[in-house]
Design a protein around this motif. Structure first.
Motif, PDB file in Angstrom:
ATOM      1  N   ARG A 127       6.248   7.608   5.207  1.00  9.72           N
ATOM      2  CA  ARG A 127       5.779   6.667   4.192  1.00  9.72           C
ATOM      3  C   ARG A 127       5.768   5.274   4.809  1.00  9.72           C
ATOM      4  O   ARG A 127       6.696   4.507   4.653  1.00  9.72           O
ATOM      5  N   TYR A 128       4.679   4.983   5.526  1.00 11.23           N
ATOM      6  CA  TYR A 128       4.623   3.723   6.264  1.00 11.23           C
ATOM      7  C   TYR A 128       4.542   2.519   5.338  1.00 11.23           C
ATOM      8  O   TYR A 128       5.079   1.453   5.641  1.00 11.23           O
ATOM      9  N   GLY A 181      -5.362   8.645   7.107  1.00 14.33           N
ATOM     10  CA  GLY A 181      -6.154   8.599   5.888  1.00 14.33           C
ATOM     11  C   GLY A 181      -6.154   7.227   5.249  1.00 14.33           C
ATOM     12  O   GLY A 181      -5.749   6.232   5.849  1.00 14.33           O
ATOM     13  N   GLU A 182      -6.604   7.233   4.026  1.00  9.95           N
ATOM     14  CA  GLU A 182      -6.828   5.977   3.310  1.00  9.95           C
ATOM     15  C   GLU A 182      -5.517   5.402   2.785  1.00  9.95           C
ATOM     16  O   GLU A 182      -4.662   6.123   2.287  1.00  9.95           O
ATOM     17  N   ALA A 183      -5.349   4.072   2.952  1.00 13.41           N
ATOM     18  CA  ALA A 183      -4.206   3.402   2.352  1.00 13.41           C
ATOM     19  C   ALA A 183      -4.579   2.981   0.941  1.00 13.41           C
ATOM     20  O   ALA A 183      -5.660   2.435   0.718  1.00 13.41           O
ATOM     21  N   PHE A 215       0.815  -1.211   0.000  1.00 15.80           N
ATOM     22  CA  PHE A 215       0.000   0.000   0.000  1.00 15.80           C
ATOM     23  C   PHE A 215       0.850   1.263   0.000  1.00 15.80           C
ATOM     24  O   PHE A 215       1.999   1.261   0.441  1.00 15.80           O
ATOM     25  N   ASN A 216       0.258   2.322  -0.519  1.00 15.73           N
ATOM     26  CA  ASN A 216       0.840   3.642  -0.370  1.00 15.73           C
ATOM     27  C   ASN A 216       0.094   4.315   0.774  1.00 15.73           C
ATOM     28  O   ASN A 216      -1.077   4.653   0.639  1.00 15.73           O
ATOM     29  N   TRP A 217       0.765   4.501   1.902  1.00 14.94           N
ATOM     30  CA  TRP A 217       0.046   4.911   3.097  1.00 14.94           C
ATOM     31  C   TRP A 217       0.925   5.820   3.945  1.00 14.94           C
ATOM     32  O   TRP A 217       2.074   5.497   4.218  1.00 14.94           O
TER      33      TRP A 217
END
Lengths: 292, 292
Positions: free
Chosen positions: B259-260, B44-46, B38-40
């Motif tokens: 950037r988790y 907010g939304e992943a 994911f981009n997370w």
């Protein structure tokens, strides 16, 4: 049957060989002494420099301070909240230490003394877990703790320290218990002692030597840890000693004597423990590293 | 009844261990494998991006630099720590006062926090007050003075002496206990055959402790994947990512830019690399055993 005599004669009677040996001796002691100095000098430098003013660092880098500024220590203690950090480190270390000892001893008792289905699977579970490099869990653990609202609490450190200390502790304790005969427990069991009674009154006292190894390992791990504290704690009041020292250095970069005094204060407890228990610490850490 | 009671005891005793271990060691691994897709940014939304993060890692020159630096660290440990520790173990095998003292001194860095060790060496390399540059001046080698930690070309190599210095004690103790297990007759036989010094070490002692040396090499490999603290304290992976290790690369990519998802992908990558390394080294040692 006199084979050894000529050999002995040869070594003792030969002139050049003798001086070669002396040369070897001289090299041996020079190398050892040099290495010893090299090893200890950084600590000596730290200790001496803690008493210096900034001017001393430039003017007499290798010498003793012009005047010994013992007030560096009190200033460092006051301005770095070192007391709070000591307290936090103590709480976190003792918390995880007690939890590790209790949980690991109980599990090892069961793994060493009971036959049950799933035992092999549990042991494999720990072995596989030990392959996971501790730092690769930093980011996911951070996310996990954020979701559990555990960041910036003592638990954020106590629980991971315990979890990562468990496999080594269990292997050391289980191996120790397996090597001990069961007669004592069997006698106590026949006398009507319950399972918890067996654990507290017989197993714990009997495994004291192994428990002390586990104590050393998990104490040092929790007391010295930096990376978990760095990621899971950012509230000033909760920072542990290594984290507080690292931040202090960032803040007081140009007051060298003060930073070094804070560093010296932070290592005193460990060094005292090391002087008291060095043999145990060496053996324990070696056992932990080889098993872990 | 009794069997039932002991079964309850078994699972009550193992429960806490299994829960703690699963939650803090295994769940993070699964979490990072999951969020790696994911981009997370943590809030907010992943957004699911498939293998996007992994593709970015493989394209990132910093990742390859970090991997190379990790390999440098492994090489430095295997070819630095292991030989030095072996020589020291042979030299220090007797137990007179000086040798005992040196042994304790060499082991001391092992029990201290890496934060303090890294900071001491930061001061040794310091451009203005560093004793290394003062020493070079005093020896008339002023032209050799360098910006040890802020020169991109040498920063990673400057980190090697502190690395070796702080871990040599562990390998020293491991080798010493291996050497002590060699029976006295072997030493006597060596004496009769006239082997001593380096000759004895290479052709008699070394083969006898081959297994221990193998264990030490595996420890060097897994240990180098664990070095985060030293590099983070001394250079933070800089200058311009020149001394980045995989672990600092993960930390910096995750927490400086939030950037988790990307950080989780790096965690998973580190895990896979270390499993690969451990698997290979296990396979190599087991194959050798079969052959001999």
């Amino acid at each position: 049957m006199n084979i050894s005599t000529p050999a002995a004669l040869r070594t003792d009677g030969d002139g050049p060989r003798f001086s070669l040996r002396r040369l070897g001796r001289i090299i041996f002691w020079t190398v050892l002494t040099l290495y010893g100095i090299l090893t200890l000098y950084p600590f000596l430098w730290l200790l001496i420099s803690s008493f210096k003013t900034n001017a001393d660092f430039y003017n007499r880098p290798f010498g003793l301070p012009e005047t010994w500024h013992a007030d560096n220590f009190s200033r460092a203690w006051d301005s770095s909240r070192l007391g709070t950090a000591f307290g936090n480190s103590l709480i976190v270390t003792l918390g995880s230490l007690l939890l590790t000892l209790f949980v690991a001893a109980l599990s090892s008792f069961i793994l060493a003394r009971f036959q049950f289905r799933g035992k092999g699977g549990i042991l494999a579970f720990f072995v596989v877990g030990m392959l996971i490099p501790i730092h690769s869990t930093l980011v996911p653990l951070f996310i996990l703790m954020k979701q559990m609202s555990m960041l910036n609490t003592y638990w954020a450190l106590i629980l991971p320290y315990t979890a990562f200390a468990l496999p080594t502790a269990i292997f050391i304790l289980t191996a120790y218990l397996t090597s001990i005969p069961k007669e004592l427990e069997e006698a106590a069991f026949i006398d009507g002692t319950g399972l918890w009674g067996l654990f507290f009154r017989i197993m714990l006292p009997v495994s004291l030597p192994a428990l002390s190894t586990v104590t050393i390992l998990s104490f040092l791990h929790a007391w010295n840890d930096f990376s978990f504290a760095l990621v899971f704690i950012n509230k000033t009041g909760l920072k542990t000693l290594p984290l507080a020292i690292a931040n202090f250095a960032d803040g007081y970069q140009t007051d060298y004597g003060l930073t070094l005094a804070a560093m010296t204060l932070s290592v005193i407890p460990t060094i005292i423990l090391y002087l008291l228990f060095q043999e145990q610490m060496m053996k324990g850490m070696t056992a932990g590293a080889v098993k872990g | 009844m009794n069997a039932l009671r002991s079964r309850r005891f078994i699972w009550m005793g193992l429960g806490p261990t299994l829960i703690l271990y699963a939650l803090f060691v295994f769940v993070p691994v699964i979490w990072s494998a999951y969020y790696g897709f994911f981009n997370w940014s943590g809030i907010g939304e992943a957004k699911y991006i498939g293998l996007g993060n992994y593709a970015e890692i493989l394209r990132d020159p910093v990742f390859w630099r970090a991997l190379k630096n990790n390999v440098i660290f492994v090489a430095a440990s295997v070819f630095g720590q292991v030989p030095i520790a072996l020589v020291l173990a042979v030299l220090l095998h007797k137990s007179n006062m000086l040798q005992r003292f040196l042994r304790s001194a060499i082991f001391l860095p092992m029990v201290l926090s890496t934060v303090v060790i890294g900071m001491i060496w930061q001061y040794i390399y310091h451009p203005q007050i560093g004793i290394l540059n003062f020493l070079l001046d005093a020896l008339g080698l002023g032209s050799w003075k360098l910006e040890w930690l802020s020169d991109r070309g040498i920063a990673i190599y400057s980190l090697i002496p502190p690395l070796i210095w702080s871990y040599v004690g562990l390998y020293l103790i491991i080798f010493m206990s291996a050497l002590q297990n060699i029976p006295g007759e072997i030493h006597d036989a060596a004496k009769i055959d006239g082997a001593s010094g380096g000759r004895k070490l290479v052709s008699i002692l070394l083969p006898m402790i081959k297994n221990t040396v193998q264990v030490a090499v595996i420890l060097c490999i897994s240990g180098s994947l664990k070095s985060f603290d030293l590099v983070y304290i001394m250079t933070k992976g800089g200058p311009a990512h020149a001394s980045e290790l995989l672990a600092t690369y993960m930390y910096n990519s995750t927490f400086t830019t939030y950037r988790y998802g990307f950080g989780s992908a790096i965690s998973t990558t580190i895990m896979l690399i270390s499993l690969l390394l451990i698997g290979t080294s296990q396979w190599l040692t087991s194959r050798k055993k079969d052959a001999s």
